[in-house]
Write a protein that holds these residues in place. Structure first.
Motif, mmCIF file in Angstrom:
data_model
loop_
_atom_site.group_PDB
_atom_site.id
_atom_site.type_symbol
_atom_site.label_atom_id
_atom_site.label_comp_id
_atom_site.label_asym_id
_atom_site.label_seq_id
_atom_site.Cartn_x
_atom_site.Cartn_y
_atom_site.Cartn_z
ATOM 1 N N ALA A 42 0.858 -1.186 0.000
ATOM 2 C CA ALA A 42 0.000 0.000 0.000
ATOM 3 C C ALA A 42 0.890 1.230 0.000
ATOM 4 N N LEU A 76 -2.325 -0.814 -3.760
ATOM 5 C CA LEU A 76 -3.410 -0.038 -3.170
ATOM 6 C C LEU A 76 -2.876 1.348 -2.839
ATOM 7 N N GLN A 120 -10.327 -4.677 0.622
ATOM 8 C CA GLN A 120 -9.917 -4.406 -0.758
ATOM 9 C C GLN A 120 -9.011 -5.510 -1.286
ATOM 10 N N TRP A 121 -8.078 -5.959 -0.465
ATOM 11 C CA TRP A 121 -7.165 -7.006 -0.911
ATOM 12 C C TRP A 121 -7.815 -8.390 -0.908
ATOM 13 N N ALA A 167 -12.154 -4.860 -6.221
ATOM 14 C CA ALA A 167 -11.340 -3.645 -6.129
ATOM 15 C C ALA A 167 -10.828 -3.233 -7.500
ATOM 16 N N SER A 225 -11.481 0.227 -9.556
ATOM 17 C CA SER A 225 -10.371 1.068 -10.020
ATOM 18 C C SER A 225 -10.562 1.493 -11.468
#
Length: 389
Positions: A209, A284, A344-345, A351, A355
């Motif tokens: 991240a 991320l 999110q992961w 995700a 995006s």
């Protein structure tokens, strides 16, 4: 008869390659305006960080394709705080007094604006001012408490127009007594990379991240650092990288050590001249701010197509609809932020789709080319009004 290219002066105390959201915004806009046919002179200070740069740089864009010229002037100043401000203001005034311009566009309602409004009144060119933020760290707040802020505010209110990058900025200007009829809503803009971000193969082994921006209190980075040990309970090899510089660096470093974050788990490499490259290497983008006008870093991540998590504050909610363009989490809540990062992961296909929706939104509404053309329309209107008396 072909319309003459407008001669624009863009004023900013700091300018790329110095790293910061406001600097990147103005750099993008200056180049885009020149590509659209304007002759743009950027007036900035030759600060110590830019000592190795030439005092004048010039780029010509093909006239056959409707391009113009971008010239960067780094004006002499001094490393001494008050002396440097005085020297910079004096050299700004001298440049504006000896070089013809059709309009001046000024970043921040501070000393540059004070000089430009006076020069515009004397030499007969319109001046447009652009506050760079809202809240406790915004320009209006600075005018209320900064040295000579009230005096600068009185002069700024004589500007021909102001640009509000977000509704909170507009509201603060109106509350501070600026004429609402002179305020124009024009958002930030960013370039749209031709190649979108792609997920890394094997990213699950050590997901990364990233935060990009100034390490300042309003960015809420202590919340993100406190969230990271919780994230690592699910993703033990997760890495957090804070790209940037600022006053919070020592405190964040100390906090990370107290939480046992060492080695690859946590890094603060300093500022980067290639933000896009940093973003491409991440899985991320996280923005835990407590205050934002309109985050350029968030827009850059969305434009590239990196999955994002941001704090649910007004400036971020303007760009992100939760579960559509990315995820939102309440500010100042490490546990909730950690849970949102993990989600999110853990649902990375979802995700990824968010995006792509985020990239499409920025491309449609906030591309720097579109924003530059809207600025030029305003500038031409003001120039024509000035010439007609």
């Amino acid at each position: 008869m072909t319309e003459r290219a407008p001669k624009l002066a863009l004023l900013s105390r700091r300018y790329p390659p110095l790293i910061g959201g406001a600097e990147r915004v103005l750099g993008y806009l200056a180049e885009a305006l020149a590509r659209e046919g304007a002759d743009v002179a950027v007036l900035t200070s030759a600060v110590a960080e830019a000592a190795a740069l030439a005092p004048r740089e010039e780029v010509d864009y093909p006239r056959s394709q409707g391009g113009g010229r971008l010239t960067i002037h780094r004006l002499k100043t001094s490393p001494l705080r008050f002396v440097g401000t005085w020297a910079y203001m004096r050299n700004l005034a001298r440049w504006l007094a000896t070089n013809p311009v059709d309009l001046a566009y000024v970043s921040m309602l501070k000393h540059d604006a004070y000089v430009a409004v006076a020069a515009g009144a004397e030499r007969g060119f319109p001046v447009v001012l652009r506050p760079e933020g809202a809240g406790a760290t915004g320009d209006v707040a600075w005018q209320a408490k900064g040295n000579f802020g009230a005096r600068i505010a009185r002069r700024c209110k004589r500007a021909d127009a102001l640009v509000a990058i977000s509704p909170p900025v507009r509201a603060e200007l109106v509350d501070a007594g600026y004429d609402e009829a002179t305020i124009h809503d024009l958002p930030n803009g960013v370039p749209i990379p031709s190649r979108a971000w792609q997920r890394r193969e094997g990213w699950q082994r050590s997901p990364r991240a990233i935060f990009v921006g100034r390490l300042a209190p309003e960015k809420g980075l202590d919340t993100l650092v406190r969230a990271w040990p919780i994230v690592r309970e699910t993703f033990p090899e997760a890495r957090l990288t804070l790209v940037g510089e600022g006053p919070e660096r020592p405190g964040l470093d100390r906090l990370a050590r107290e939480l046992g974050l060492a080695g690859p788990a946590f890094a603060m490499p300093g500022p980067s001249a290639d933000v896009e490259d940093e973003l491409r290497g991440a899985d991320l983008f996280v923005l835990p701010s407590t205050e934002e006008g309109m985050s350029i870093a968030l827009m850059e991540a969305m434009a590239l197509g990196v999955p994002v998590v941001a704090s649910a504050i007004p400036g971020n909610r303007r760009l992100i609809a939760d579960f559509k363009h990315g995820r939102l989490a309440p500010p100042r809540e490490p546990e909730t932020l950690a849970r949102t990062v993990v989600e999110q992961w853990s649902t990375f296909d979802r995700a990824f789709h968010m995006s792509r929706a985020a990239r499409g939104r920025v491309e449609q509404q906030y591309s720097i080319r579109t924003v530059a053309r809207r600025h030029l329309n305003l500038f031409r209107e003001l120039i024509a009004r000035e010439r007609s008396g």
